[in-house]
Scaffold this active site. Structure first.
Site, PDB file in Angstrom:
ATOM      1  N   GLU A  13       0.822  -1.211   0.000  1.00  0.00           N
ATOM      2  CA  GLU A  13       0.000   0.000   0.000  1.00  0.00           C
ATOM      3  C   GLU A  13       0.855   1.259   0.000  1.00  0.00           C
ATOM      4  O   GLU A  13       1.773   1.401   0.788  1.00  0.00           O
ATOM      5  CB  GLU A  13      -0.939  -0.003   1.216  1.00  0.00           C
ATOM      6  CG  GLU A  13      -1.929  -1.145   1.235  1.00  0.00           C
ATOM      7  CD  GLU A  13      -2.912  -1.120   0.062  1.00  0.00           C
ATOM      8  OE1 GLU A  13      -2.983  -0.098  -0.641  1.00  0.00           O
ATOM      9  OE2 GLU A  13      -3.618  -2.138  -0.131  1.00  0.00           O
TER      10      GLU A  13
ATOM     11  N   CYS B 108      -8.196  -1.326   8.174  1.00  0.00           N
ATOM     12  CA  CYS B 108      -6.816  -1.432   7.693  1.00  0.00           C
ATOM     13  C   CYS B 108      -6.234  -0.058   7.406  1.00  0.00           C
ATOM     14  O   CYS B 108      -5.121   0.274   7.824  1.00  0.00           O
ATOM     15  CB  CYS B 108      -6.761  -2.299   6.430  1.00  0.00           C
ATOM     16  SG  CYS B 108      -7.038  -4.053   6.722  1.00  0.00           S
TER      17      CYS B 108
ATOM     18  N   HIS C   1      -1.499  -5.522   2.136  1.00  0.00           N
ATOM     19  CA  HIS C   1      -2.717  -6.322   2.089  1.00  0.00           C
ATOM     20  C   HIS C   1      -2.429  -7.697   1.506  1.00  0.00           C
ATOM     21  O   HIS C   1      -1.679  -7.828   0.530  1.00  0.00           O
ATOM     22  CB  HIS C   1      -3.787  -5.622   1.241  1.00  0.00           C
ATOM     23  CG  HIS C   1      -4.737  -4.805   2.046  1.00  0.00           C
ATOM     24  ND1 HIS C   1      -4.929  -3.458   1.832  1.00  0.00           N
ATOM     25  CD2 HIS C   1      -5.569  -5.151   3.074  1.00  0.00           C
ATOM     26  CE1 HIS C   1      -5.833  -3.003   2.688  1.00  0.00           C
ATOM     27  NE2 HIS C   1      -6.229  -4.005   3.446  1.00  0.00           N
TER      28      HIS C   1
END
Length: 241
Positions: A115, A178, A201
């Site tokens: 991410e 998250c 993730h």
């Protein structure tokens, strides 16, 4: 490398017996006195009625089995947005790691997702584990609009690709728990001045995908290998991501 893993009843994987209790059920510490880099690995408890969460399973296994050259601390966060700030702060304070890697489940993805950015927004598409479904609310009302990852994303992406592991650099960590943890992780670090880290993730495992009716998945062994590759890459001298 041996690890001193401390589990509690609340977070003990099935089949684990005879391990001592620790007052904080969210945090497991590496054995004191071991040499090497120190990393805090963060996963999440299951949510949405799922029977498991690969992020929790991955970090707990890493703490049990160890990774060469690393001291490993582990924290399992609740999927309860009101409890995440305190749980994360407690884990960071107890660990004082040089690196912090947070993992979560993205059930529709097919690759390891590195991410890039966390945004200052809670906007749930499903309830958290208390049943709350927050809409268009800031994580920190006076906080920065967003934080970029503190990980060398391009280098990690290249290393995972060379290892034959499906990977991508993602520009959205969502707006659920998250993303909240990712944002607070960067905020607590003073924009990665206190420690370096970021969020990754994971897809479903094949078994979990079958259980919840999803088609996207990644073999468990690939996730285990991905963590090994990521930690090995982080031991190399840093340069811009």
């Amino acid at each position: 490398m041996n690890r001193s893993l401390v589990l509690t009843k609340e977070s003990r994987p099935s089949g684990q017996r005879g391990l001592s209790r620790k007052p904080d059920p969210l945090h497991y510490s590496a054995k004191e006195g071991e040499k090497g880099n120190k990393v805090l690995l963060i996963g999440f408890e299951p949510f949405a009625g799922y029977l498991s969460n690969p992020s929790q399973d991955l970090v707990l296994e890493a703490a049990r089995q160890g990774q060469e050259g690393w001291q490993i601390d582990v924290a399992i966060l609740p999927v309860r947005w009101r409890e995440i700030p305190a749980a994360l702060h407690r884990a960071l304070t107890q660990s004082e790691a040089q690196w912090v890697l947070a993992f979560g489940l993205a059930a529709t993805r097919r690759a390891i997702s590195l991410e890039r950015v966390a945004i200052n927004l809670l906007d749930f598409s499903l309830p958290d584990n208390t049943g709350e479904e927050i809409r268009e609310q800031a994580i920190l009302p006076d906080g920065a609009p967003a934080y970029f990852s503190g990980l060398p994303l391009r280098r990690l992406d290249s290393a995972l690709t060379v290892a034959g592991i499906p990977t991508e650099i993602s520009c959205t960590a969502g707006t659920f728990c998250c993303n909240q943890a990712f944002y607070l992780l960067a905020h607590e670090s003073n924009d990665w001045q206190r420690y370096r880290g970021g969020f990754i993730h994971l897809p479903c495992t094949p078994d979990l995908a079958t259980q919840i009716g999803k088609t996207a998945s990644l073999p468990w062994e690939s996730m285990r290998q991905a963590l090994t590759v990521i930690l090995a890459t982080l031991t190399e001298p840093l340069d811009p991501a």
